[in-house]
Design an enzyme around this catalytic site. Sequence first.
Site, PDB file in Angstrom:
ATOM      1  N   ALA A   1       0.873  -1.175   0.000  1.00  0.00           N
ATOM      2  CA  ALA A   1       0.000   0.000   0.000  1.00  0.00           C
ATOM      3  C   ALA A   1       0.910   1.225   0.000  1.00  0.00           C
ATOM      4  O   ALA A   1       2.066   1.162   0.442  1.00  0.00           O
ATOM      5  CB  ALA A   1      -0.887  -0.014   1.239  1.00  0.00           C
TER       6      ALA A   1
ATOM      7  N   GLY B   1       0.580  -4.894   1.119  1.00  0.00           N
ATOM      8  CA  GLY B   1      -0.657  -4.922   0.337  1.00  0.00           C
ATOM      9  C   GLY B   1      -0.463  -5.553  -1.035  1.00  0.00           C
ATOM     10  O   GLY B   1      -1.420  -6.065  -1.623  1.00  0.00           O
TER      11      GLY B   1
ATOM     12  N   GLU C   1      -0.842  -9.129  -0.411  1.00  0.00           N
ATOM     13  CA  GLU C   1      -2.268  -9.355  -0.108  1.00  0.00           C
ATOM     14  C   GLU C   1      -3.118  -9.300  -1.371  1.00  0.00           C
ATOM     15  O   GLU C   1      -4.056 -10.093  -1.547  1.00  0.00           O
ATOM     16  CB  GLU C   1      -2.745  -8.322   0.919  1.00  0.00           C
ATOM     17  CG  GLU C   1      -2.091  -8.549   2.279  1.00  0.00           C
ATOM     18  CD  GLU C   1      -2.359  -7.428   3.263  1.00  0.00           C
ATOM     19  OE1 GLU C   1      -2.216  -6.239   2.872  1.00  0.00           O
ATOM     20  OE2 GLU C   1      -2.709  -7.716   4.414  1.00  0.00           O
TER      21      GLU C   1
ATOM     22  N   GLU D   1       4.881  -5.053   7.083  1.00  0.00           N
ATOM     23  CA  GLU D   1       4.188  -3.948   7.760  1.00  0.00           C
ATOM     24  C   GLU D   1       4.707  -3.715   9.181  1.00  0.00           C
ATOM     25  O   GLU D   1       4.722  -2.590   9.675  1.00  0.00           O
ATOM     26  CB  GLU D   1       2.674  -4.239   7.840  1.00  0.00           C
ATOM     27  CG  GLU D   1       1.937  -4.148   6.522  1.00  0.00           C
ATOM     28  CD  GLU D   1       1.864  -5.450   5.748  1.00  0.00           C
ATOM     29  OE1 GLU D   1       2.692  -6.354   6.009  1.00  0.00           O
ATOM     30  OE2 GLU D   1       0.992  -5.573   4.887  1.00  0.00           O
TER      31      GLU D   1
HETATM   32  C1  HXC Z   1       5.079   4.339  -1.332  1.00  0.00           C
HETATM   33  C2  HXC Z   1       6.968   3.355  -2.164  1.00  0.00           C
HETATM   34  C3  HXC Z   1       6.614   2.125  -1.589  1.00  0.00           C
HETATM   35  C4  HXC Z   1       5.392   2.066  -0.856  1.00  0.00           C
HETATM   36  C5  HXC Z   1       8.486   1.871  -2.608  1.00  0.00           C
HETATM   37  N1  HXC Z   1       8.131   3.157  -2.790  1.00  0.00           N
HETATM   38  N2  HXC Z   1       7.583   1.219  -1.868  1.00  0.00           N
HETATM   39  N3  HXC Z   1       6.198   4.448  -2.040  1.00  0.00           N
HETATM   40  N4  HXC Z   1       4.669   3.199  -0.752  1.00  0.00           N
HETATM   41  N5  HXC Z   1       4.945   0.926  -0.298  1.00  0.00           N
HETATM   42  C6  HXC Z   1       8.857   4.188  -3.516  1.00  0.00           C
HETATM   43  C7  HXC Z   1      10.070   4.685  -2.755  1.00  0.00           C
HETATM   44  O1  HXC Z   1       9.696   5.654  -1.807  1.00  0.00           O
HETATM   45  C8  HXC Z   1      10.885   5.259  -3.876  1.00  0.00           C
HETATM   46  O2  HXC Z   1      10.366   6.523  -4.252  1.00  0.00           O
HETATM   47  C9  HXC Z   1      10.609   4.320  -5.039  1.00  0.00           C
HETATM   48  O3  HXC Z   1       9.376   3.653  -4.714  1.00  0.00           O
HETATM   49  C10 HXC Z   1      11.694   3.271  -5.207  1.00  0.00           C
HETATM   50  O4  HXC Z   1      11.870   2.611  -3.967  1.00  0.00           O
HETATM   51  P1  HXC Z   1      13.296   2.359  -3.293  1.00  0.00           P
HETATM   52  O5  HXC Z   1      13.055   2.120  -1.860  1.00  0.00           O
HETATM   53  O6  HXC Z   1      14.243   3.462  -3.654  1.00  0.00           O
HETATM   54  O7  HXC Z   1      13.752   1.039  -4.045  1.00  0.00           O
HETATM   55  P2  HXC Z   1      14.725  -0.103  -3.520  1.00  0.00           P
HETATM   56  O8  HXC Z   1      15.899   0.525  -2.791  1.00  0.00           O
HETATM   57  O9  HXC Z   1      14.999  -0.977  -4.689  1.00  0.00           O
HETATM   58  O10 HXC Z   1      13.907  -0.901  -2.423  1.00  0.00           O
HETATM   59  C11 HXC Z   1      12.761  -1.647  -2.802  1.00  0.00           C
HETATM   60  C12 HXC Z   1      11.917  -2.023  -1.542  1.00  0.00           C
HETATM   61  C13 HXC Z   1      11.611  -0.752  -0.749  1.00  0.00           C
HETATM   62  C14 HXC Z   1      12.693  -3.026  -0.680  1.00  0.00           C
HETATM   63  C15 HXC Z   1      10.661  -2.709  -2.066  1.00  0.00           C
HETATM   64  O11 HXC Z   1      11.060   0.224  -1.653  1.00  0.00           O
HETATM   65  C16 HXC Z   1      10.634  -0.961   0.360  1.00  0.00           C
HETATM   66  O12 HXC Z   1      10.975  -1.489   1.402  1.00  0.00           O
HETATM   67  N6  HXC Z   1       9.383  -0.492   0.170  1.00  0.00           N
HETATM   68  C17 HXC Z   1       8.365  -0.538   1.191  1.00  0.00           C
HETATM   69  C18 HXC Z   1       7.840  -1.941   1.364  1.00  0.00           C
HETATM   70  C19 HXC Z   1       6.777  -1.980   2.442  1.00  0.00           C
HETATM   71  O13 HXC Z   1       7.011  -1.654   3.608  1.00  0.00           O
HETATM   72  N7  HXC Z   1       5.560  -2.405   2.066  1.00  0.00           N
HETATM   73  C20 HXC Z   1       4.443  -2.470   2.967  1.00  0.00           C
HETATM   74  C21 HXC Z   1       3.693  -1.188   2.935  1.00  0.00           C
HETATM   75  S1  HXC Z   1       2.427  -1.131   4.163  1.00  0.00           S
HETATM   76  P3  HXC Z   1      11.232   7.878  -4.110  1.00  0.00           P
HETATM   77  O14 HXC Z   1      10.298   8.939  -4.603  1.00  0.00           O
HETATM   78  O15 HXC Z   1      11.589   7.995  -2.689  1.00  0.00           O
HETATM   79  O16 HXC Z   1      12.400   7.631  -5.012  1.00  0.00           O
HETATM   80  C22 HXC Z   1       1.190  -2.013   3.472  1.00  0.00           C
HETATM   81  C23 HXC Z   1      -0.014  -2.097   4.325  1.00  0.00           C
HETATM   82  C24 HXC Z   1      -1.056  -2.949   3.739  1.00  0.00           C
HETATM   83  O17 HXC Z   1       1.258  -2.517   2.397  1.00  0.00           O
HETATM   84  C25 HXC Z   1      -2.248  -2.905   4.616  1.00  0.00           C
HETATM   85  C26 HXC Z   1      -3.511  -3.039   3.861  1.00  0.00           C
HETATM   86  C27 HXC Z   1      -3.576  -2.317   2.620  1.00  0.00           C
END
Ligand code: HXC
Length: 257
Positions: A65, A108, A111, A131
């Site tokens: 998400a 998400g 999911e 998360e």
């Molecule tokens: C918003 C995101 C994002 C996310 C990545 N980006 N994941 N933006 N929401 N979930 C954005 C980053 O901010 C960045 O933008 C760009 O995508 C590239 O990401 P990087 O981190 O620079 O890439 P990388 O170093 O290759 O790392 C990849 C990654 C990392 C390991 C996947 O991006 C990451 O850990 N993302 C978050 C994963 C996460 O926590 N997901 C769960 C979310 S909570 P900028 O503009 O900064 O360059 C969730 C809740 C669900 O899903 C509940 C119900 C819906």
Amino acid sequence: MAYETILVETRGRVGVVTLNRPKALNALNSALIAEVTSALDAFEADEGIGAVVITGSEKAFAAGADIKEMASLTFPGTYTADFISSWDRVSRFRKPVIAGVAGFALGGGCELAMMCDLIVAADTAKFGQPEIKLGIMPGAGGTQRLTRAVGKAKAMDLILTGRLMDAVEAERAGLVARILPAEGFVDAVVAIAAEIAGLSLPAVMMAKESVGRAFETTLGEGLRFERRLFQAMFATEDQKEGMAAFVEKRPAAFRHR
Ligand code: HXC
């Protein structure tokens, strides 16, 4: 219809939805979920569509998400808007839907993949529910669907630590149906969907509904449900055609009705 966060195409009887926010690794914001919902509504209404593929990019199916959109949410706001409930459209879709996962399927994203009927993974796929590292927990089925798919031990491991698992581990654990090479991945997933879409649509939809029932009910009720649908199939044109084709040693030409 013009979409901004997804690409939508039709390949024969297969509808393909490609998540397309490359700069955010396909993070699932509310606009994207609304567009996926609208694309699925159109595919469900289209008699020419027999199966759907949801996929992303080579790097990410979806990295979760959209954290930037969620960061300022409040409890009263999420509660009154019933935040996340709109994602249900995928799990309510009645035709078969395959998640084609290459790269990250996190939070998400994982999911969303689990709402589909089967997950086909590229060998680059990485699954996780990270998360907990954001100070929250899964909220779109992660604690429920992942646990049903892989069992308590691995679900607890993944959800409490936030670690990722690769495609091989995910297949071994029962989350992934098949692993395919990253090269030519989407075409190969569409080929699986096309195979399903070429079969009898009523039979495929009833089979999907019946498997889904296994997660909702007791064995006795599930078996009764299955038997009623099985019996109902003898009212379809496709049952007559499928069995006649077998007897006559020719390929079946299903009319999907
Ligand atoms: C918003 C995101 C994002 C996310 C990545 N980006 N994941 N933006 N929401 N979930 C954005 C980053 O901010 C960045 O933008 C760009 O995508 C590239 O990401 P990087 O981190 O620079 O890439 P990388 O170093 O290759 O790392 C990849 C990654 C990392 C390991 C996947 O991006 C990451 O850990 N993302 C978050 C994963 C996460 O926590 N997901 C769960 C979310 S909570 P900028 O503009 O900064 O360059 C969730 C809740 C669900 O899903 C509940 C119900 C819906």
